[in-house]
Design a protein around this motif. Sequence first.
Motif, short mmCIF file in Angstrom:
data_model
loop_
_atom_site.label_atom_id
_atom_site.label_comp_id
_atom_site.label_asym_id
_atom_site.label_seq_id
_atom_site.Cartn_x
_atom_site.Cartn_y
_atom_site.Cartn_z
N GLY A 41 0.82 -1.21 0.00
CA GLY A 41 0.00 0.00 0.00
C GLY A 41 0.86 1.26 0.00
O GLY A 41 0.54 2.24 -0.69
N LEU A 42 1.95 1.23 0.75
CA LEU A 42 2.85 2.38 0.76
C LEU A 42 3.52 2.58 -0.60
O LEU A 42 3.82 3.71 -0.99
CB LEU A 42 3.93 2.18 1.83
CG LEU A 42 3.55 2.53 3.27
CD1 LEU A 42 4.68 2.15 4.21
CD2 LEU A 42 3.24 4.02 3.40
N MET A 43 3.75 1.48 -1.30
CA MET A 43 4.37 1.56 -2.62
C MET A 43 3.53 2.37 -3.60
O MET A 43 4.05 2.92 -4.59
CB MET A 43 4.58 0.15 -3.18
CG MET A 43 5.64 -0.66 -2.47
SD MET A 43 7.28 -0.06 -2.83
CE MET A 43 8.24 -1.31 -1.97
N GLU A 44 2.24 2.43 -3.35
CA GLU A 44 1.34 3.16 -4.25
C GLU A 44 1.48 4.67 -4.10
O GLU A 44 1.01 5.43 -4.93
CB GLU A 44 -0.12 2.77 -3.95
CG GLU A 44 -0.42 1.29 -4.16
CD GLU A 44 -0.35 0.90 -5.62
OE1 GLU A 44 -0.55 1.78 -6.48
OE2 GLU A 44 -0.10 -0.29 -5.91
N ILE A 45 2.15 5.11 -3.01
CA ILE A 45 2.28 6.55 -2.74
C ILE A 45 3.71 6.97 -3.05
O ILE A 45 4.63 6.74 -2.28
CB ILE A 45 1.93 6.85 -1.26
CG1 ILE A 45 0.59 6.21 -0.89
CG2 ILE A 45 1.91 8.35 -1.02
CD1 ILE A 45 0.28 6.28 0.59
N ASP A 46 3.90 7.60 -4.21
CA ASP A 46 5.24 7.94 -4.68
C ASP A 46 5.99 8.87 -3.74
O ASP A 46 7.22 8.77 -3.60
CB ASP A 46 5.16 8.58 -6.08
CG ASP A 46 4.74 7.58 -7.14
OD1 ASP A 46 4.98 6.37 -6.94
OD2 ASP A 46 4.17 8.00 -8.17
#
Length: 443
Positions: free
Chosen positions: A254-259
């Motif tokens: 999920g964090l990976m989705e937030i650049d």
Amino acid sequence: MIFSWRQKRANRRNGGGKNGNSDGGIDLELSIPTHFRCPVSLDIMKDPVTLSTGITYDRDSIEKWIEAGNQTCPVTNQVLRSFDLIPNHSIRKMIQDWCVEKRPYGVERIPTPRIPITPYEVTEISKKLEAAAERKDGKKCQELVGKIKDLARESERNKKCIVENGIGFVIASSFESFAADSVEKNEEVLKDLLSALTWVNPLGIEGQSKIGSSTSLFCIALFLNGEDLSSRQHSVTVLRELLSHSSDKKFADGLMEIDSVFESLFKIVKVPICPAATKASLMVIYHMLQSRRSEKLALKLVELGMVDLILEMLVEGEKSTSEKALGVLESICNWKVGREKACENALTMPILVKKILRVSELATEFAVSTLWKLCKEVDDESPVIEALQVGAFQKLLVVLQVGCGEMTKEKITELLKLMNLFRSRLDCFDSSSMGFKYIQRPY
């Protein structure tokens, strides 16, 4: 019973005393009534409480006794019918009066203890906090969070009671609720909730799902990228706790989705807020690099200059920071771009070899694994030769001698076989020394 409570009192009238006391004082001994002492610690009771057996103890001592799994009264050895601790106000008042009376002898009055919070009170606060979050009453929510913090600061006993009775889930749920409503409008209450989330761990599965939702993670990412240093520190601390206590990789995904998270975490490492925030950021990065989509992060970190930054940190880094930095470097080297970047830096091999057996067992495993990846996975013999030149061969032999895990042992064995092929080319080795046959087996 005589208590070794001594104080030298000045004897001004006789100027040092007639009995040869050169420092101008006399030794005093105080006799403390036996019933003022805790039967367990033998110290004066600061918070006397009575068990169901009628025996009075200091609260801290008897709680530790019960928490250790004991179910009997230490004095009578009777099985406790109840674990309720009833404050003994009479004894406490007598002890306080005695302390006041003995004040001239240097005895300080024991302050009246605060009544510990109960699970019922925690539950009631939780219900009020849930109701305030449902109404989107930010002011009331801040008031309750402030009350929780104040109670937790009073004692470790209160803090433990608050955490064990589910307040973490309520705070996490409230955070998600206010974040879904409006981050800008609820900024202050969200910051207060985020601050509380740094110490109410573990959150449990339900609490993790709330703080790990896309809504909550996006809000945390905004604070992580903001100008408020406290909020940035709280954000990275909460992320560390979330990823460290969860075996599910979905939160890292999920964090990976937030650049913006990548740059924010890198910034905390590059421009430290405090040592705790730096370590937390390294831990978050490490856990994200273990996710299913870690290649994206690895490429971004290399682009930002994380490899060079970590090597600089490792030069003078203290134990805990070095361990985490080595973990991040080892994970980045899972990818070709990370290995190539590490090989370009002249500090890589000397630092890796230096850190072996110098930080911790885990740090040694990370250093050996990184060394193995650079020597085995790079299509060039230069990393092997460079490792030999800085003493890697000898250092790895020592690790085998000292002992290590099976996976680390396998990697060392492969490295030694590989390095042995190049040893004859280097002038720094004497072919008649450091042979395998002179090394004792580690068993």
